[in-house]
Design a protein around this motif. Structure first.
Motif: not given
Lengths: 516, 516
Positions: B448-465
């Motif tokens: 249904a949707f574009y799946q990125p390979f490089l974009s990080d769509w996690r929330n800040y905390e997940g990304w930060d961790l």
């Protein structure tokens, strides 16, 4: 503005026509005119299919209206009411939607900051409502009144921001019962642009309308004579409008202020996984509120918003600035033109920091705003983490992109008069010269091209010698300079006092209820 | 490809239909189809004004042609020759330009990588020709053969890169006399996509054509029967074509290979400060080369390129991805359709590092490519510092943007069948549910949707961790993984040997002259 001429003014430059100081050389204030033919992915049959879907949602499925005053109006209108479910036939919808104006203006306390909504106009609004703040020193922290004030200063400073929308960050250090009083005091004194009220129940909207009236030096009649401010409500998707938002919304409608209704329809979560389905649902949720407004006050100035994007199907996290977001925005643009309604979209991204991803997602969403012929672009500067973070660096970076869009609209770039074709200049230079020094260039070079304030166009060595700062670092320095040099826009001392007294009194009365 | 079936193959997957390994989950190979109605800033009168300007340049001012063989042909054509100045009347121009095909294909050694140029097709080409390389470890350094090979591996790896254009970085550690031999050996063995020859005199073009023929396992007749490769030439603006480029160009034309002519007309430097003037001059410089090609070989597959941007009038530095660049690209698109010629534009930026500025400038230029209906987008991945730097991080970031453009073109996003409008799903979920778990969503969520390979769509905390990596840092890690896991595309061992022998022999002969 009747009273302002005879009052002493405090702060700001006389006339207050410029928003910028010496830190950057920015474009003057203007309302951009988007002359591009919109990008229209839907065929005529596609438009009819989505319209048909929206109408069948309204006719057959119905929308929950969780506010008795609104239910009473829908009943009076002849809708089928089943408990809180309202079903409404398409003829009634179309008849009432047709009463909405396709263009209108909003005039804030500084009439030079009047904006036009609709037609080919396009206005940009600061980021609104993130609970968190991020800058390169603080990292992610809960928003404070100081953060909020600084972002309001950026809102005022940048001429490419036309509207002081929402709270640019939620100041969670101010109690929710009085937050609207403190932030609106800050907004109305730190900016002179079109203000916004959150429709969170009766008290907040009434307080903000009164403060906007006071700030403008207006009588009640003057306030209601023409739009001075606006509100934006969201439906509770799927298919629901809540009490607090509808109450505030109807109050704004009754007093002639602008309303925008923007369902937040994430495809695959609060709306169908298919973009056409999500758009149809969004339209149904939006149109029923517009129908309400037009029944209450025919001709009430209103706009329809889109916030249709998709989720990451792996994690359920919302995604923004995606290809699906772009197409949904363009499709909604076609539908808004079909209904003759001004349209709001947004500048959005999922990125957590103001990096490359942030700017390609934001660029995607801003170009979709252009391509869809959006009239009002929310969150156009400063948004990160899907709206959970407001960032001053991102704000300034976005303003560079917004200025470029404004420049992109200037007809002179694509003019084709003989002077533009420049055959004489081409002949003079011939095959062995340079255009830099010739008269044709000298006569035009100052305004021939966009001049950036943040982009660094030096070569690598020049850039490296100057510190080798990446974009976000440059924006961080610029942020501090702008805040240091910020000049408060002019306001009569007596008006400022009256505003302060109002805030003090309403705080003493307890502000607004917080039991929502 | 006649001989390949009976030869032993080395490297790669059988069939070699995928370009990706396990590092990322990328889109499959496809040739995007751009169905958007182009953005057209020129009126019909504007088109005529620019056309008239280009014709008057060709008729009245003339172009310097610094190559006797070409001058002789223009003389035969009936042009007015004055020394090296060639003037040509508009009827001759239009008659010959009309012979150019509006669409054609190029078939590289792997026929699955055949591309279509023209119509609504759009193909993306890697960055070409920067003398310098930058990555997060090296900083800016002169390009080497290893850098070049690594960027060729990225070119092969990413399915959204359709053409192996130019040298992705100049390997300045290889002597200029034999550079084309080493890089083409690397290109033809590390990639199986459409290759390119620099038109820098006779020897280089002839060597590359021969190597492409060998790599494809083709007879001379098979090589010339249909386009297998292409060249791109630049005029020496203003109003000049040089010996080496014209020589190589004419050799490609004669052997039925594709040619693209791209004037580099920086407004205010090598062209008028006005964009319409710069576009008119660019067209005149381009059209005279196309006229030459069509006279030599009527119907020769060719394209017209645009590289019209502006300078920073404060410093004279070139700027890219500006509003003026976007409009010039759109205007050139209108003119290319007027002449019935396929068009090339570029993905460009002035930024020195892969940061926010790099991505807004690149996004501007890539969306201008879409809006102008460009058929071939050079430098679509990996370009920095106005073309002076090639960067693997930027390459990978750009590929994420390119994939999103490919996804944006998919008709399913804007489909409006009853299944897309999804009334049943909307009815089932009603006003109190969620679309995540329903059958309508489950049936579609994977695609249904574009799946990125490089974009990080996690929330800040997940990304930060996970380390809190900014986009360029994530791209740097991905770069190393891709190089580590890179699989060479299949090639017959005997073909590889024949290529190597050719390189050895030509090196022994001294390669190509370097006295240019």
């Amino acid at each position: 503005m009747a009273k302002t001429t005879r009052r002493q003014r405090s702060g700001g430059r006389a006339g207050n026509t410029r928003g910028s100081g010496s830190t950057i050389d920015q474009m003057p204030w203007r309302i951009p005119v988007n002359t591009d033919r919109p990008t229209e992915p839907l065929t005529e049959e596609g438009v009819q299919a989505i319209h048909g879907g929206a109408m069948r949602i309204l006719e057959d499925i119905g929308i929950e209206i969780l506010f008795d005053d609104a239910l009473a109006i829908f009943k009076e209108m002849g809708c089928r009411i089943d408990g809180t479910n309202v079903r409404i036939d398409r003829d009634t919808v179309m008849e009432l939607v047709a009463k909405a104006p396709s263009e209108f203006t909003i005039t804030p306390r500084n009439p030079d900051r009047k904006i036009a909504i609709g037609g080919k106009h396009m206005v940009f609004v600061n980021v609104s409502s993130p609970p968190n703040y991020w800058d390169m020193e603080t990292g992610k922290v809960p928003g404070t009144r100081e953060h909020c004030a600084n972002l309001l200063k950026l809102t005022q400073y940048f001429n490419c921001i036309h509207v002081a929308g929402g709270y640019p960050v939620e100041p969670v250090d101010v109690h929710a019962s009085v937050r609207h009083l403190d932030v609106l005091f800050d907004k109305l004194t730190l900016t002179d642009k079109v203000p916004h009220a959150y429709s969170l129940g009766k008290e907040r909207v009434e307080d903000v309308m009164e403060m906007v009236r006071i700030a403008g030096g207006l009588s009640h009649e003057e306030f209601e004579a023409t739009p001075r401010m606006y509100t934006n409500i969201n439906s509770t998707s799927p298919l629901k409008h809540d009490h607090l938002m509808l109450d505030g919304y109807m109050r704004c409608v009754r007093r002639g202020q602008v309303t925008v209704v923007t369902p937040f329809t994430l495809a695959g979560a609060m709306a169908p996984v298919t973009m056409a389905g999500a758009v149809a649902q969004s339209l149904a949720e939006g149109l029923i509120a517009i129908v309400l407004a037009q029944y209450i006050r025919p001709g009430a100035p209103c706009g329809i918003g889109t916030f249709t994007s998709n989720v990451d199907m792996k994690t359920g996290a919302p995604a923004f600035g995606t290809p699906e977001y772009m197409r949904a925005t363009q499709m909604t643009g076609q539908m808004a033109r079909f209904y003759g309604l001004p349209m709001r979209s947004s500048g959005v991204c999922a990125a957590n920091v103001p990096d490359g991803q942030a700017m390609w997602e934001t660029s995607n969403s801003l170009w979709a705003a252009v391509q869809s012929q959006s009239h009002m672009v929310y969150h156009a500067a400063g948004w990160l983490e899907g709206g959970l973070i407001a960032s001053p660096e991102k704000f300034i970076m976005d303003c560079e992109v917004l200025q470029q869009i404004q420049r992109y609209f200037e007809p002179m770039i694509t003019a084709t008069t003989p002077d533009d074709i420049a055959l004489d200049a081409i002949k003079d230079v011939g095959n062995d010269g340079h255009f830099f020094g010739i008269q044709h260039t000298q006569d035009r070079y100052e305004h021939a091209f966009y001049q950036p304030f943040l982009s660094d166009w030096r070569n690598y060595e020049g850039w490296d010698l100057a510190g080798g700062y990446w974009t976000a670092e440059r924006a961080n320095k610029m942020f501090k300079n702008i805040i240091n040099e910020f000049e408060t826009p002019a306001m009569d001392v007596s008006i400022r006092e009256e505003l302060a007294e109002f805030v003090t009194r309403r705080k003493a009365e307890g502000g607004a209820p917080t039991d929502f």
